[in-house]
Design an enzyme around this catalytic site. Structure first.
Site, PDB file in Angstrom:
ATOM      1  N   ASP A 293       0.804  -1.135   0.157  1.00 47.10           N
ATOM      2  CA  ASP A 293      -0.020   0.280  -0.321  1.00 47.10           C
ATOM      3  C   ASP A 293       0.541   0.810  -0.324  1.00 47.10           C
ATOM      4  O   ASP A 293       2.278   1.087   0.396  1.00 47.10           O
ATOM      5  CB  ASP A 293      -0.433   0.261   0.879  1.00 47.10           C
ATOM      6  CG  ASP A 293      -2.419   1.064   1.312  1.00 47.10           C
ATOM      7  OD1 ASP A 293      -2.291   1.709   0.385  1.00 47.10           O
ATOM      8  OD2 ASP A 293      -3.258   0.266   1.676  1.00 47.10           O
ATOM      9  N   TRP A 294       0.314   1.982  -0.072  1.00 45.92           N
ATOM     10  CA  TRP A 294       0.870   3.436  -0.832  1.00 45.92           C
ATOM     11  C   TRP A 294       1.691   4.304   0.627  1.00 45.92           C
ATOM     12  O   TRP A 294       1.539   4.917   1.470  1.00 45.92           O
ATOM     13  CB  TRP A 294       0.152   4.996  -1.093  1.00 45.92           C
ATOM     14  CG  TRP A 294       0.312   4.408  -2.181  1.00 45.92           C
ATOM     15  CD1 TRP A 294      -0.257   5.786  -3.190  1.00 45.92           C
ATOM     16  CD2 TRP A 294      -0.024   3.786  -3.937  1.00 45.92           C
ATOM     17  NE1 TRP A 294      -0.285   5.349  -5.231  1.00 45.92           N
ATOM     18  CE2 TRP A 294       0.059   4.139  -4.742  1.00 45.92           C
ATOM     19  CE3 TRP A 294      -0.205   1.894  -3.334  1.00 45.92           C
ATOM     20  CZ2 TRP A 294       0.015   3.308  -5.968  1.00 45.92           C
ATOM     21  CZ3 TRP A 294      -0.079   1.532  -4.631  1.00 45.92           C
ATOM     22  CH2 TRP A 294      -0.206   2.056  -5.507  1.00 45.92           C
TER      23      TRP A 294
END
Length: 790
Positions: A293-294
């Site tokens: 995820d970011w």
């Protein structure tokens, strides 16, 4: 002397020959080098290993770090990684290496549609995407074929807007109604989650683009999602929180899996080889790539060693960190090569690699039609006294609730879609030929404009995050309500809720009604009932709210969810009978929030228990949040049915405009499980569809198990009155297994089972027996142990 001279002469000749050979060798090497440079290997579908050997350490490091950054290394376009110009507003990208023919691929947010910028600088064209129903709405259709059709439409927009991977579907479990992102997720049940997700993945990937199932794993709260340690038993992890992902991986082969922000039983999921390699790859056979995820810079060596192939969105510090750790021996280049090879294998499947000529012109009108139709099938009729619904089209209606005029298509955050429009309920009712009380509508429209101006000012100051805010409800005087009760034949009240990424919901005034909403329902029901006229409540939200305290007041309640951009039309279709509701709940609606066992350890619940807390770090003066999943496998209906506790609406519940009977239940043993069939007959006077839920009650003894667990489901085609259909469902013995932590194995116990065919978990219509003479065992790995006592 002559002999000596001859010897010297021969020696000199030999030296000349040697020098000539040396020069020839040097020339050969030079020309070979030139030839190698001019005939550089380029990535093809069948030469991944060759390209890997040709890559420098720096190129390998760049490829495993996302392309959302400025790179000083020049490529064919003067800069490596030109994705940002290709699809503005896309979430991320992979890195291009033109020297080796490696393209950049574009990753776009989902899951209710593609999320890109709708407008571009110096461009008069628009790039709007279709806003489809949110995840909860799709799941409540219980129709995998329909979900696959929606997936195909979304996949087509991914393709035609020049993207390669959709960052969807969201698959986390509804552990609590307070999770801000529940609207993106499907259910409290892992089977529903896995089957709906698998259908969605198949649909999207049928268009030649990829998906990224997320957030793997245990990311069931937004509060401190970047650091919280979700602590749970191995059995709960396997049976509840991982099972849906396992089903999607085995049945749909997603191109990518997204590792979540949080810690899980200690380590970050992104750095946990037991999760990303032992379980995901070794046990389930996943062969795609894992992307983070970011997040920013974490422990890149640990991420790569764990099997996390791609770090998004990517920054220079991660590249440097990888290079430094390989050179220092902290990270083996061979471990890096494994991740690089998997990314290369992913790349050759993408539209970017195929140089697909995308149109930027998907068929948005056709997709809008699918949206309108799919939304109706996910709507759940919670109450319908006196056959209030469907409505007669000739009636005059008073429409209350600001959300009726400011309809909510979807949630906020990365799951929000930049769509061209949202049809509100007023537009839908008007198109359906219903007469709407104009005086009341004018009051609401004025209030709506005022509140939207306030919201726009707050948004300009950074007061909202990616999406449509919920306008505060308008208080309406009893005098106005009484006048409406005299002028109109029926009242509709729309209640709205909004939530999304980055924060969890609150209990007071969010899960529960606020004072203005409660007063509005009370006053409208009193006035209209006194005049002998019905009241319908429409719920426009992506999550569960408290209903037990007020559901007795209105005559009908329609759960419309957040139904996408055509929402007002879809709701009006169901209210007027142009369409019929056939959705059923994929989560329990409790009487009170505290009734859920998870509330003892979930943020924002009163009173807080010591199972959600903070602990001191081992080597730093810092604190780390943790959440103990003390309920174990008893999430949602598994708890309520076993404890025999009442709820407002049970898992699997949903009414219809018609009625159905179940008959002729048959269960037959197969080589590795069973087949179960039941005949469903429409016994009412309207057309409809019915969802049949198959529950299994295990034999007593051995592992403690819930009273019943959902193990399969099926939905009929449209049945006209008196029509029947026989549905057949198949189960393997593994599908019926529980995870034994003592033996570290999936075990299907020997004994007598009861197979129940239900209209909900509390409404088992018919049953049939099934016996297993010998226990079935499938070994697992002893991994993912809790990081603290539970």
């Amino acid at each position: 002397m002559r002999i000596a001279h001859l010897f010297i002469s021969l020696h000199c000749q030999q030296n000349v020959i040697i020098m000539k050979k040396t020069i020839l060798n040097i020339c050969a090497l030079f020309f070979m080098s030139v030839s190698t440079i001019t005939a550089q290997v380029k990535l093809q579908a069948n030469n991944v290993d060759e390209v890997l050997k040709a890559m420098t350490l720096e190129e390998k490091a760049m490829l495993v770090v996302g392309g959302n950054r400025q790179i000083s290394t020049a490529g064919d376009n003067g800069m490596i990684g030109g994705h940002a110009q290709r699809v503005p507003g896309a979430a991320g990208a992979t890195q291009a290496i033109p020297r080796l023919g490696i393209p950049s691929t574009v990753l776009t947010d989902g899951p209710a549609g593609v999320r890109i910028s709708p407008r571009r600088d110096n461009d008069t064209n628009t790039y709007f995407c279709t806003g489809f129903p949110v995840g909860t709405a799709l799941a409540c259709t219980w129709n995998t074929q329909l979900v696959e059709e929606v997936g195909k439409c979304i996949g087509n927009e991914v393709l035609e807007y020049g993207c390669d991977v959709l960052l969807a579907p969201g698959m986390n479990i509804h552990r609590s109604p307070l999770c801000g992102r529940n609207f993106e997720y499907y259910s409290e049940d892992p089977l529903v989650t896995g089957k709906i997700a698998a259908a969605y993945v198949r649909g999207v990937q049928s268009q030649g683009v990829g998906t990224s199932v997320k957030h793997f794993a245990g990311n069931s709260q937004e509060t401190n999602r970047m650091g919280v340690d979700e602590v749970m038993s191995q059995r709960a992890l396997r049976e509840i929180y991982l099972k849906g992902f396992e089903i999607a991986v085995r049945e749909a082969a997603p191109w990518t899996v997204m590792s979540s922000y949080n810690r899980l039983n200690g380590p970050f999921t992104q750095e946990n080889g037991e999760l990303l390699t032992t379980i995901l790859r070794d046990e389930w056979g996943f062969n795609g790539i894992v992307m983070t995820d970011w997040t920013g810079l974490r422990n890149t060596a640990a991420q790569i060693q764990a099997g996390n192939d791609l770090m998004e969105p990517g920054n220079e510090s991660q590249i440097k960190d990888i290079i430094d750790k390989v050179k220092s021996g902290v990270l083996k280049e061979s471990d890096l090569d494994i991740c690089v090879k998997r990314i290369l294998q992913y790349l050759v499947k993408t539209p970017a690699f195929r140089a697909y000529k995308y149109s930027n012109k998907p068929d948005l009108k056709a997709h809008a039609d699918v949206t309108r139709r799919s939304a109706t099938e996910g709507m759940v009729l919670l109450k319908n006294e006196g056959q209030t619904l469907p409505m007669d089209g000739s009636k005059t209606i008073s429409v209350f609730g600001v959300t009726s005029y400011d309809f909510i298509a979807g949630g906020t955050g990365s799951g929000d879609v930049n769509k061209a429009y949202t049809i509100d309920l007023m537009q839908g009712l008007t198109e359906s030929g219903l007469k709407v009380n104009k005086k009341l509508a004018d009051v609401y429209r004025s209030y709506q404009t005022y509140q939207q101006n306030l919201t726009a000012a707050a948004s300009a100051r950074g007061g909202w995050f990616w999406g449509k805010p919920l306008l505060p409800e308008m208080a309406v005087s009893r005098a106005i309500i009484n006048a409406q009760a005299q002028e109109s034949d029926l009242a509709i009240i729309t209640l709205g809720r909004q939530a999304g990424e980055g924060s969890d919901r609150k209990e007071d005034g969010d899960f529960t009604l606020n004072d203005v909403e409660r007063q509005l329902i009370t006053d409208v029901c009193n006035a209209f009932h006194l005049a002998g006229k019905p009241v319908v409540v429409v719920l426009n939200m992506g999550n569960v709210i408290e209903t037990a305290s007020w559901k007795s007041m209105p005559d009908a309640i329609l759960l419309a969810w957040q139904p996408g951009q055509e929402g007002g039309y879809s709701v009006a279709d169901v209210l007027t009978g142009k369409a019929y509701p056939s959705g059923k709940l994929t989560m329990t609606w409790p009487n009170n929030l505290i009734d859920l066992p998870s509330s003892a350890s979930y943020p924002n619940v009163r009173p807080a228990a010591n199972t959600f807390g903070r602990r001191r770090g081992n080597d730093k003066v810092e604190f780390q949040d943790y959440t103990k999943h003390i309920e174990g496998i008893n999430v949602g209906y598994r708890h309520f049915t076993t404890a025999n506790e009442p709820v407002s609406y049970p898992f699997g519940f949903g009414l219809s405009y018609t009625t159905f009977s179940y008959s002729r239940p048959v269960v037959k043993a197969t080589k590795d499980g069973l087949t179960a069939s039941v005949t469903v007959t429409n016994t009412g006077n309207r057309a409809g569809k019915e969802v049949v839920e198959l529950y299994v009650s295990a034999p007593a003894g051995g592992l403690e198990k819930p009273a019943r667990e959902l193990k399969a489901f099926a939905k009929t085609r449209e049945l006209q009155p008196k029509q029947s259909e026989t549905l057949t469902m198949r189960l393997s013995l593994r599908d019926m297994a529980s995870y034994n932590e003592t033996t570290q194995a999936w075990e299907t116990a020997a004994g007598k089972y009861t197979i129940g065919f239900g209209a909900s978990v509390e409404d088992i219509r018919v049953t049939a027996p099934f016996s297993l003479s010998r226990q079935k065992t499938v070994k697992g790995h002893d991994v993912m142990k809790p990081s603290m006592p539970l």
